[in-house]
Write a protein that holds these residues in place. Sequence first.
Motif, PDB file in Angstrom:
ATOM      1  N   PRO A 194       0.790  -1.238   0.000  1.00 55.46           N
ATOM      2  CA  PRO A 194       0.000   0.000   0.000  1.00 55.46           C
ATOM      3  C   PRO A 194       0.821   1.286   0.000  1.00 55.46           C
ATOM      4  N   VAL A 195       1.843   1.367   0.803  1.00 56.55           N
ATOM      5  CA  VAL A 195       2.598   2.620   0.902  1.00 56.55           C
ATOM      6  C   VAL A 195       3.395   2.864  -0.376  1.00 56.55           C
ATOM      7  N   LEU A 196       4.112   1.860  -0.845  1.00 59.14           N
ATOM      8  CA  LEU A 196       4.939   2.029  -2.044  1.00 59.14           C
ATOM      9  C   LEU A 196       4.096   2.207  -3.294  1.00 59.14           C
ATOM     10  N   GLY A 197       3.076   1.391  -3.443  1.00 57.99           N
ATOM     11  CA  GLY A 197       2.252   1.431  -4.642  1.00 57.99           C
ATOM     12  C   GLY A 197       1.516   2.734  -4.814  1.00 57.99           C
ATOM     13  N   ASP A 198       0.892   3.221  -3.756  1.00 58.37           N
ATOM     14  CA  ASP A 198       0.147   4.468  -3.854  1.00 58.37           C
ATOM     15  C   ASP A 198       1.057   5.647  -4.137  1.00 58.37           C
ATOM     16  N   ASN A 199       2.197   5.686  -3.487  1.00 65.73           N
ATOM     17  CA  ASN A 199       3.123   6.803  -3.719  1.00 65.73           C
ATOM     18  C   ASN A 199       3.702   6.775  -5.120  1.00 65.73           C
ATOM     19  N   PHE A 200       4.040   5.593  -5.626  1.00 68.33           N
ATOM     20  CA  PHE A 200       4.600   5.508  -6.976  1.00 68.33           C
ATOM     21  C   PHE A 200       3.565   5.883  -8.018  1.00 68.33           C
ATOM     22  N   ILE A 201       2.331   5.401  -7.855  1.00 69.13           N
ATOM     23  CA  ILE A 201       1.300   5.706  -8.845  1.00 69.13           C
ATOM     24  C   ILE A 201       0.937   7.189  -8.799  1.00 69.13           C
ATOM     25  N   LEU A 202       0.894   7.781  -7.589  1.00 65.60           N
ATOM     26  CA  LEU A 202       0.625   9.220  -7.508  1.00 65.60           C
ATOM     27  C   LEU A 202       1.746  10.032  -8.145  1.00 65.60           C
ATOM     28  N   SER A 203       2.996   9.659  -7.900  1.00 65.81           N
ATOM     29  CA  SER A 203       4.095  10.382  -8.532  1.00 65.81           C
ATOM     30  C   SER A 203       4.118  10.119 -10.032  1.00 65.81           C
ATOM     31  N   PHE A 204       3.708   8.932 -10.442  1.00 61.29           N
ATOM     32  CA  PHE A 204       3.637   8.618 -11.860  1.00 61.29           C
ATOM     33  C   PHE A 204       2.584   9.480 -12.544  1.00 61.29           C
ATOM     34  N   LYS A 205       1.426   9.649 -11.898  1.00 61.30           N
ATOM     35  CA  LYS A 205       0.380  10.505 -12.465  1.00 61.30           C
ATOM     36  C   LYS A 205       0.840  11.957 -12.521  1.00 61.30           C
ATOM     37  N   PHE A 206       1.601  12.386 -11.511  1.00 61.76           N
ATOM     38  CA  PHE A 206       2.078  13.763 -11.491  1.00 61.76           C
ATOM     39  C   PHE A 206       3.103  14.008 -12.599  1.00 61.76           C
ATOM     40  N   LEU A 207       4.008  13.059 -12.800  1.00 59.23           N
ATOM     41  CA  LEU A 207       5.048  13.252 -13.808  1.00 59.23           C
ATOM     42  C   LEU A 207       4.513  13.167 -15.237  1.00 59.23           C
ATOM     43  N   PHE A 208       3.562  12.300 -15.452  1.00 59.81           N
ATOM     44  CA  PHE A 208       3.060  12.083 -16.800  1.00 59.81           C
ATOM     45  C   PHE A 208       1.618  12.551 -16.958  1.00 59.81           C
ATOM     46  N   LYS A 209       1.275  13.669 -16.340  1.00 61.90           N
ATOM     47  CA  LYS A 209      -0.109  14.128 -16.437  1.00 61.90           C
ATOM     48  C   LYS A 209      -0.450  14.624 -17.835  1.00 61.90           C
ATOM     49  N   ASN A 210       0.537  15.056 -18.611  1.00 57.06           N
ATOM     50  CA  ASN A 210       0.271  15.505 -19.969  1.00 57.06           C
ATOM     51  C   ASN A 210       0.199  14.355 -20.966  1.00 57.06           C
ATOM     52  N   PHE A 211       0.715  13.192 -20.589  1.00 57.49           N
ATOM     53  CA  PHE A 211       0.676  12.028 -21.475  1.00 57.49           C
ATOM     54  C   PHE A 211      -0.651  11.317 -21.281  1.00 57.49           C
ATOM     55  N   ASN A 212      -1.438  11.223 -22.316  1.00 56.28           N
ATOM     56  CA  ASN A 212      -2.761  10.617 -22.219  1.00 56.28           C
ATOM     57  C   ASN A 212      -2.636   9.103 -22.335  1.00 56.28           C
ATOM     58  N   VAL A 213      -2.643   8.414 -21.202  1.00 53.31           N
ATOM     59  CA  VAL A 213      -2.484   6.961 -21.190  1.00 53.31           C
ATOM     60  C   VAL A 213      -3.731   6.293 -21.742  1.00 53.31           C
ATOM     61  N   ASN A 214      -4.880   6.892 -21.583  1.00 59.50           N
ATOM     62  CA  ASN A 214      -6.119   6.270 -22.044  1.00 59.50           C
ATOM     63  C   ASN A 214      -6.198   6.188 -23.564  1.00 59.50           C
ATOM     64  N   ARG A 215      -5.348   6.937 -24.265  1.00 62.83           N
ATOM     65  CA  ARG A 215      -5.308   6.834 -25.709  1.00 62.83           C
ATOM     66  C   ARG A 215      -4.842   5.463 -26.161  1.00 62.83           C
ATOM     67  N   LEU A 216      -4.001   4.821 -25.388  1.00 63.50           N
ATOM     68  CA  LEU A 216      -3.388   3.558 -25.775  1.00 63.50           C
ATOM     69  C   LEU A 216      -4.248   2.378 -25.327  1.00 63.50           C
ATOM     70  N   ASN A 217      -5.241   2.032 -26.093  1.00 67.47           N
ATOM     71  CA  ASN A 217      -6.084   0.849 -25.853  1.00 67.47           C
ATOM     72  C   ASN A 217      -6.799   0.878 -24.508  1.00 67.47           C
ATOM     73  N   ASN A 218      -7.239   2.021 -24.060  1.00 65.68           N
ATOM     74  CA  ASN A 218      -7.969   2.163 -22.801  1.00 65.68           C
ATOM     75  C   ASN A 218      -7.209   1.576 -21.624  1.00 65.68           C
ATOM     76  N   LEU A 219      -5.972   1.943 -21.481  1.00 62.42           N
ATOM     77  CA  LEU A 219      -5.147   1.460 -20.381  1.00 62.42           C
ATOM     78  C   LEU A 219      -5.441   2.240 -19.117  1.00 62.42           C
ATOM     79  N   THR A 220      -5.133   1.622 -18.008  1.00 62.97           N
ATOM     80  CA  THR A 220      -5.197   2.340 -16.744  1.00 62.97           C
ATOM     81  C   THR A 220      -3.786   2.786 -16.374  1.00 62.97           C
TER      82      THR A 220
END
Length: 101
Positions: free
Chosen positions: A57-83
């Motif tokens: 929980p601690v590592l996963g949530d922090n990594f995914i939040l930082s991942f969303k912050f770093l790549f907020k301009n990259f539209n991941v949903n464009r690529l085959n409806n990925l999460t």
Amino acid sequence: MPFNLLLLPLLGGYIFSTFSNRTKWEVKRYEGQRLILYVSFWGTFFLFVSIILLNIPVLGDNFILSFKFLFKNFNVNRLNNLTEEQFAVSVLAFLLGAIAK
């Protein structure tokens, strides 16, 4: 997980196996399909390690939040409806393979 996301862990396994002190001499002898199987073993290993790390929980949530912050301009949903979680697992597997030595 779509198959195009499996290329990043495979590339991480290739980087690990060619630059690691333990495996680089073995990899130089392999050719063709044996090299692909050896590299895919390490890529799969790093993929499972990244899934385990992101389920903590601690590592996963922090990594995914930082991942969303770093790549907020990259539209991941464009690529085959990925999460973002699927893409984060693949990127973390690549980073583990590239950093591990």
